[in-house]
Design a protein around this motif. Sequence first.
Motif, short mmCIF file in Angstrom:
data_model
loop_
_atom_site.label_atom_id
_atom_site.label_comp_id
_atom_site.label_asym_id
_atom_site.label_seq_id
_atom_site.Cartn_x
_atom_site.Cartn_y
_atom_site.Cartn_z
N VAL A 1 0.80 -1.21 0.07
CA VAL A 1 0.01 -0.04 0.05
C VAL A 1 0.87 1.24 -0.02
O VAL A 1 0.74 2.24 -0.75
CB VAL A 1 -0.86 0.01 1.25
CG1 VAL A 1 -1.63 1.19 1.34
CG2 VAL A 1 -1.95 -1.24 1.02
N PHE A 2 2.03 1.17 0.82
CA PHE A 2 2.93 2.23 0.74
C PHE A 2 3.32 2.74 -0.53
O PHE A 2 3.53 3.83 -0.98
CB PHE A 2 3.96 2.16 1.89
CG PHE A 2 4.92 3.19 1.85
CD1 PHE A 2 4.77 4.63 2.41
CD2 PHE A 2 6.07 3.06 1.29
CE1 PHE A 2 5.64 5.64 2.24
CE2 PHE A 2 7.21 3.95 1.07
CZ PHE A 2 7.04 5.38 1.77
N TYR A 3 3.99 1.70 -1.25
CA TYR A 3 4.49 1.73 -2.62
C TYR A 3 3.66 2.41 -3.75
O TYR A 3 4.01 3.25 -4.55
CB TYR A 3 5.21 0.45 -2.88
CG TYR A 3 6.51 0.28 -2.40
CD1 TYR A 3 7.33 0.96 -1.78
CD2 TYR A 3 6.87 -1.15 -2.64
CE1 TYR A 3 8.74 0.65 -1.17
CE2 TYR A 3 8.17 -1.68 -2.03
CZ TYR A 3 9.01 -0.78 -1.50
OH TYR A 3 10.26 -1.20 -1.06
N ASP A 4 2.36 1.73 -3.36
CA ASP A 4 1.27 2.39 -4.43
C ASP A 4 0.83 3.74 -4.06
O ASP A 4 0.80 4.50 -5.20
CB ASP A 4 0.04 1.36 -4.20
CG ASP A 4 0.30 0.14 -5.07
OD1 ASP A 4 0.97 0.23 -5.88
OD2 ASP A 4 -0.71 -0.66 -4.91
N ALA A 5 0.86 4.02 -2.71
CA ALA A 5 0.83 5.62 -2.42
C ALA A 5 2.00 6.34 -2.79
O ALA A 5 1.80 7.66 -3.51
CB ALA A 5 0.86 5.58 -1.01
N VAL A 6 3.23 5.96 -3.01
CA VAL A 6 4.44 6.67 -3.48
C VAL A 6 4.10 6.80 -5.03
O VAL A 6 4.42 7.80 -5.64
CB VAL A 6 5.70 5.96 -3.45
CG1 VAL A 6 6.88 6.63 -4.26
CG2 VAL A 6 6.31 6.09 -1.91
N ILE A 7 3.63 5.80 -5.74
CA ILE A 7 3.27 5.88 -7.29
C ILE A 7 2.33 6.92 -7.47
O ILE A 7 2.46 7.68 -8.25
CB ILE A 7 2.55 4.54 -7.59
CG1 ILE A 7 3.86 3.44 -7.59
CG2 ILE A 7 2.26 4.60 -9.08
CD1 ILE A 7 4.99 3.76 -8.57
N LEU A 8 1.26 6.97 -6.74
CA LEU A 8 0.22 8.08 -6.90
C LEU A 8 0.85 9.30 -6.63
O LEU A 8 0.52 10.18 -7.42
CB LEU A 8 -0.91 7.89 -6.02
CG LEU A 8 -2.00 6.67 -6.28
CD1 LEU A 8 -2.74 6.37 -5.07
CD2 LEU A 8 -2.56 6.76 -7.57
N ALA A 9 1.57 9.74 -5.73
CA ALA A 9 2.16 10.90 -5.47
C ALA A 9 3.35 11.50 -6.76
O ALA A 9 3.35 12.44 -6.92
CB ALA A 9 3.25 10.83 -4.35
#
Length: 185
Positions: free
Chosen positions: A157-165
């Motif tokens: 989930v954290f890595y996916d949040a970085v992708i969105l950022a």
Amino acid sequence: MATMKYAAAIVDELYRSVERIAAEEAEKLTALILQSDKVFLAGAGRSGLIGRAFAMRLMHMGIDAYVVGETVTPGIGSSDTLIIGSGSGETASLVSMARKAKSVDASVAAVTIAPESTIGSLADMTVKLPGSPKDKAAGTYTTIQPMASLFEQTLLVFYDAVILAIMDKRGLDSGLMFGRHANLE
């Protein structure tokens, strides 16, 4: 019916876990990725699989991203970043990778439960993720899930949040990224 109660409990644990991630650390990792020439991902076991998924999404955004250990992975250099996902921060093979990256002046980021670990100490920056250690003697369990499952799910989930950022900073959307999706499937 019990299966769905477990699923709901996992989602609840994951929500509480994500709430505890420091926003400053997340922003620092995002900035580090954007300033790097190449980004290398490493992890062992399930954390390694999640790193592979992150590398794929970075590639979809046009970032030169590689998984350590693949035959097509180039050498790391001083303008590159190695991101290591490791719950314990003590996996011997990953410690060795961090040391090698540091020896060529590459940046190292650790995403871990234990920023004080060997890998965390070698890293230029750390992102602390909540999660239960594999060894009950190392800390108290705060999850119903086995072993490092909560850490691994939080890592995804954290890595996916970085992708969105990064998508937001670069003005990207899924349509633009789809052009880099594999088409020989």
